[in-house]
Design a protein around this motif. Structure first.
Motif, PDB file in Angstrom:
ATOM      1  N   LYS A 121       0.868  -1.177   0.000  1.00  0.00           N
ATOM      2  CA  LYS A 121       0.000   0.000   0.000  1.00  0.00           C
ATOM      3  C   LYS A 121       0.902   1.222   0.000  1.00  0.00           C
ATOM      4  N   ASN A 177       2.434   5.131  -1.953  1.00  0.00           N
ATOM      5  CA  ASN A 177       2.141   6.444  -2.515  1.00  0.00           C
ATOM      6  C   ASN A 177       2.716   6.489  -3.922  1.00  0.00           C
ATOM      7  N   LYS A 223      -1.891  -1.363  -3.864  1.00  0.00           N
ATOM      8  CA  LYS A 223      -2.962  -0.417  -3.574  1.00  0.00           C
ATOM      9  C   LYS A 223      -2.362   0.968  -3.399  1.00  0.00           C
ATOM     10  N   SER A 224      -3.098   1.988  -3.835  1.00  0.00           N
ATOM     11  CA  SER A 224      -2.681   3.340  -3.515  1.00  0.00           C
ATOM     12  C   SER A 224      -3.100   3.638  -2.086  1.00  0.00           C
ATOM     13  N   GLU A 225      -2.542   4.688  -1.507  1.00  0.00           N
ATOM     14  CA  GLU A 225      -2.823   4.993  -0.106  1.00  0.00           C
ATOM     15  C   GLU A 225      -4.308   5.263   0.133  1.00  0.00           C
ATOM     16  N   LYS A 226      -4.964   5.887  -0.844  1.00  0.00           N
ATOM     17  CA  LYS A 226      -6.391   6.175  -0.698  1.00  0.00           C
ATOM     18  C   LYS A 226      -7.257   5.111  -1.383  1.00  0.00           C
ATOM     19  N   GLU A 227      -6.598   4.024  -1.778  1.00  0.00           N
ATOM     20  CA  GLU A 227      -7.252   2.850  -2.357  1.00  0.00           C
ATOM     21  C   GLU A 227      -8.103   3.193  -3.574  1.00  0.00           C
ATOM     22  N   LYS A 228      -7.606   4.139  -4.369  1.00  0.00           N
ATOM     23  CA  LYS A 228      -8.276   4.455  -5.619  1.00  0.00           C
ATOM     24  C   LYS A 228      -7.722   3.621  -6.763  1.00  0.00           C
ATOM     25  N   TYR A 248      -6.032  -0.406  -7.557  1.00  0.00           N
ATOM     26  CA  TYR A 248      -5.996  -1.733  -6.931  1.00  0.00           C
ATOM     27  C   TYR A 248      -5.642  -2.769  -7.986  1.00  0.00           C
ATOM     28  N   ASN A 299      -8.309   3.795 -12.277  1.00  0.00           N
ATOM     29  CA  ASN A 299      -7.492   4.821 -11.645  1.00  0.00           C
ATOM     30  C   ASN A 299      -7.983   6.243 -11.924  1.00  0.00           C
ATOM     31  N   TYR A 308      -5.474   9.798  -6.795  1.00  0.00           N
ATOM     32  CA  TYR A 308      -4.891  11.093  -6.439  1.00  0.00           C
ATOM     33  C   TYR A 308      -3.380  11.019  -6.563  1.00  0.00           C
ATOM     34  N   ARG A 340       0.592  11.895  -5.858  1.00  0.00           N
ATOM     35  CA  ARG A 340       1.318  12.303  -4.664  1.00  0.00           C
ATOM     36  C   ARG A 340       1.817  13.718  -4.852  1.00  0.00           C
TER      37      ARG A 340
END
Length: 222
Positions: A152, A154, A183-188, A190, A215, A219, A221
């Motif tokens: 997970k 950034n 996964k991205s940190e904001k789970e957008k 996967y 995606n 967001y 980074r």
């Protein structure tokens, strides 16, 4: 006086029964801890301590949480036949893979990431290693079906596929065979890749079939 004594005994019996149902028999807990101590003395020459003994209500059994002298936490359990087993080797491997992957992800993305590694094999075939635990890379083919790596991180909004591909290739080169999830940190974003497909992925385009969430809400980074 007799009635009070009888009532006291009844209360004690009820209390013991309730505790046994919810937290396991206190007598069996003591016996289990003793069995674990004997087992660990027999199996390992390293220093260790039993951190706690927990009761698994669902499976009606006790599980010991043990910490090795080097700080590795592992479990000791009993199988269906009452034989002791542990996951010390798997815990060593999880620690090895987590540290290595965490370092590589930061090198690739420039940011820290949460890395969760799970290698499950609470059984006798891992006990053969005992104190001499080999690198996970030398045994990964045998355990890959029960191994997962979750990253997970950034990731870059524009180059995340390239970053994931680079990390994936490194994992293949290191022979850390396991199912791999990004996964991205904001789970957008996967992606989930089965262990058996890792070597099939050669380009960023090859990653697309493993995308589980688009995606477009990802967001970048800062």
């Amino acid at each position: 006086m007799v009635k009070k004594a009888v009532l006291f005994v009844i209360i004690i019996v009820i209390a013991y029964t309730v505790v046994s149902i919810t937290a396991g028999s206190p007598i069996k807990r003591v016996q289990f801890r003793s069995n674990v101590t004997d087992y660990l003395h027999k199996m390992y020459t390293m220093n260790w301590k039993i951190d706690s003994v927990d009761y698994d209500l669902k499976n009606d059994k006790f599980i010991a949480n043990v910490i090795s002298g080097s700080g590795i936490s592992f479990l000791v359990d009993e199988d269906y036949y009452g034989q002791m087993m542990d996951n010390y080797a798997c815990s060593i491997w999880m620690d090895e893979v987590k540290k290595a992957v965490t370092k590589t992800v930061k090198e690739v993305t420039g940011s820290d990431a949460e890395v969760i590694v799970d290698i499950y094999s609470l059984g006798s075939h891992t006990i053969i290693y005992r104190d001499e635990i080999p690198s996970y890379s030398t045994v990964s083919r045998a355990f890959s079906s029960n191994a997962t790596i979750l990253i997970k991180g950034n990731f870059s909004a524009t180059h995340y596929l390239q970053e994931m591909l680079e990390i994936k290739q490194w994992i293949v080169e290191k022979k850390y065979d396991a199912s791999l999830t990004f996964k991205s940190e904001k789970e957008k974003i996967y992606f989930a890749i089965p262990a058996e497909d890792l070597k099939k992925i050669k380009s960023v385009e090859d990653l697309n079939p493993y995308r589980l969430q688009n995606n477009w809400l990802f967001y970048p980074r800062s």
